[in-house]
Write a protein that holds these residues in place. Sequence first.
Motif, short mmCIF file in Angstrom:
data_model
loop_
_atom_site.label_atom_id
_atom_site.label_comp_id
_atom_site.label_asym_id
_atom_site.label_seq_id
_atom_site.Cartn_x
_atom_site.Cartn_y
_atom_site.Cartn_z
N THR A 66 0.82 -1.20 0.00
CA THR A 66 0.00 0.00 0.00
C THR A 66 0.86 1.27 0.00
OG1 THR A 66 -1.76 1.17 1.19
CG2 THR A 66 -0.12 0.06 2.53
N ALA A 67 0.28 2.34 -0.51
CA ALA A 67 0.94 3.65 -0.46
C ALA A 67 0.45 4.46 0.73
CB ALA A 67 0.67 4.42 -1.76
N LYS A 68 -0.51 3.91 1.48
CA LYS A 68 -1.04 4.61 2.64
C LYS A 68 -0.08 4.47 3.83
CE LYS A 68 -5.85 3.72 1.29
NZ LYS A 68 -7.12 3.06 1.69
N PRO A 69 -0.14 5.42 4.78
CA PRO A 69 0.72 5.30 5.96
C PRO A 69 0.39 4.03 6.76
CG PRO A 69 -0.17 7.51 5.77
CD PRO A 69 -0.91 6.68 4.77
N VAL A 70 1.43 3.28 7.09
CA VAL A 70 1.27 2.01 7.80
C VAL A 70 2.36 1.91 8.86
CG1 VAL A 70 1.58 -0.50 7.59
CG2 VAL A 70 0.16 0.72 5.94
N THR A 71 1.99 1.42 10.03
CA THR A 71 2.98 1.09 11.06
C THR A 71 2.94 -0.41 11.30
OG1 THR A 71 2.82 3.23 12.17
CG2 THR A 71 3.66 1.39 13.47
N LEU A 72 4.09 -1.05 11.16
CA LEU A 72 4.21 -2.48 11.41
C LEU A 72 4.97 -2.70 12.71
CD1 LEU A 72 5.20 -3.81 7.86
CD2 LEU A 72 2.94 -3.89 8.94
N ASN B 222 6.31 5.20 3.38
CA ASN B 222 5.02 5.28 4.09
C ASN B 222 4.89 4.24 5.19
OD1 ASN B 222 4.95 3.42 1.75
ND2 ASN B 222 2.89 2.93 2.52
N ILE B 223 5.83 3.31 5.26
CA ILE B 223 5.78 2.24 6.25
C ILE B 223 6.78 2.51 7.37
CG2 ILE B 223 6.09 -0.23 6.68
CD1 ILE B 223 5.20 -0.77 3.83
N THR B 224 6.28 2.50 8.59
CA THR B 224 7.12 2.65 9.78
C THR B 224 7.22 1.30 10.49
OG1 THR B 224 6.42 4.94 10.07
CG2 THR B 224 7.35 3.84 12.01
N ILE B 225 8.40 0.93 10.92
CA ILE B 225 8.60 -0.33 11.63
C ILE B 225 8.94 -0.03 13.09
CG2 ILE B 225 9.97 -2.46 11.78
CD1 ILE B 225 10.53 -2.10 8.76
N LYS B 226 8.13 -0.57 13.98
CA LYS B 226 8.39 -0.44 15.41
C LYS B 226 8.75 -1.81 15.96
CE LYS B 226 5.57 3.62 16.47
NZ LYS B 226 4.48 4.18 17.33
#
Length: 471
Positions: free
Chosen positions: A55-61, A89-93
Amino acid sequence: MAGVAGLTALGASLTACGSDTGSAATGASAAPVATGPGPGGYKIDLGGYQGPELTAKPVTLRFMRQSYSPEVNDFFTGLYAKFTAAYPNITIKEELVPYGDLPTKLKVYVASGDAPDVMMGRNDFTPAYAAGKIALPLTGYFTDTYLTDIYAPLREAASADGNLYCLPWDNNVEVLLFNRDLFAKAKVAPPPETTSIDGGWTIEQMIDAMRALTKNLKATDSSLWAMAASTAGNGGPGSNYTQHESFWIRMMGDPAAARDSDEYKTWAGVSDDGFSVTGYVDSAGAIQGMKNYQTFFSEDLTPKGAVPDQLTAGTAALSMDSFSMANLYESAGGKPKFGWGVSPMPKGRTLFGCNASDSPIVWAGSKNPNEAVALVAYLCNDANRIGFARMWGSVPARTSLITQMQEYQGEKQQLAVALAKASSGVPRTVGYFDYFNAMNPAVKNIALGADPAATLHTTAKQIDDLLAKYR
């Protein structure tokens, strides 16, 4: 087929949809996965991933895994940076926990209904991940070429009902490592160094050697031990039945024996339907295996508690360890200060090797399943797995990685590959959480002096009662 609401010994409330065989408990049906461009068609190398473009939407994994050494943790930080550069757009925590606490953390998260998208699991719990609808089926996300590249025993252990539920991270290969210098000091012949998986000691030969080592080493230095304390799990006896103590039981069995025989039941560890262990974990062979194990402690051949890194420190002559330690010993920064060698685990009635190993799962409740699977696939692409294997020393889970690594042409490494091919999974039951957590204290009590037969009979009844809820 009956629906069962049950609590696993991990404490998570799971609704298990079981067939009439607990060993083949049915999880959620795998929904068709839309096919994307496939390997080479994404913004970054996603390995064998063939699912939809991300996806191009903001995502947090969120990713929960064990904490490694600082250098390996930094390695993962670098991988995340490359992934998020391709997909900004993807953040990894990331959440790091001690290795032995992973099952407890998974329990807490699953029970809360707000688990991380990716969690480090183990392939020995695959039937529970499937039946409890904890893990997302992964098969449709990966190419057949990628899936068949995984060592067959590992792939089978990570699958249920024809679906892969966790992605094998590495290959757990247990061996005997030994300190040649201490064997020479004690004037005891070391175990055979061989590429043949059947070429090692018998359990009787091993115990005799440990007795001689103890007598001769402690005569001059009381700090020296024949066998290092287990470092599996959180260390010491009873800390990781699957990857340590189960060897001493299951080696006393035989998978080729008649299915109603004591020998077969000792090896199998559970009934064919996955609901009973009486006559299996407390068979005559299992009892003898635990008597052998108890000898290590009753005769002071190994410490009764957790003592870290005795082999590396030069204070133990033998260690049952993952082959990753052998790879680290051969690395430039990991060479020990003594001569060392590798031998297969000892044989009982047969040679036994358990392939229970780390395997990340994607939580079935993830709101971003495609992105979560893609992250796992990226971490498991060729370059990243080879980089991790060389840094951590682990044996890769895929055959093509072995062929790309020149270091696996060595004799020690060829033994590890042969052992990986001959390995077996854990006793197959949807209630393996309960099984595992009941066996840990049982073997610890045996190590500390409890009667092996009485303890195993009591524990078998306890496990049977726990497994009954899955019928």
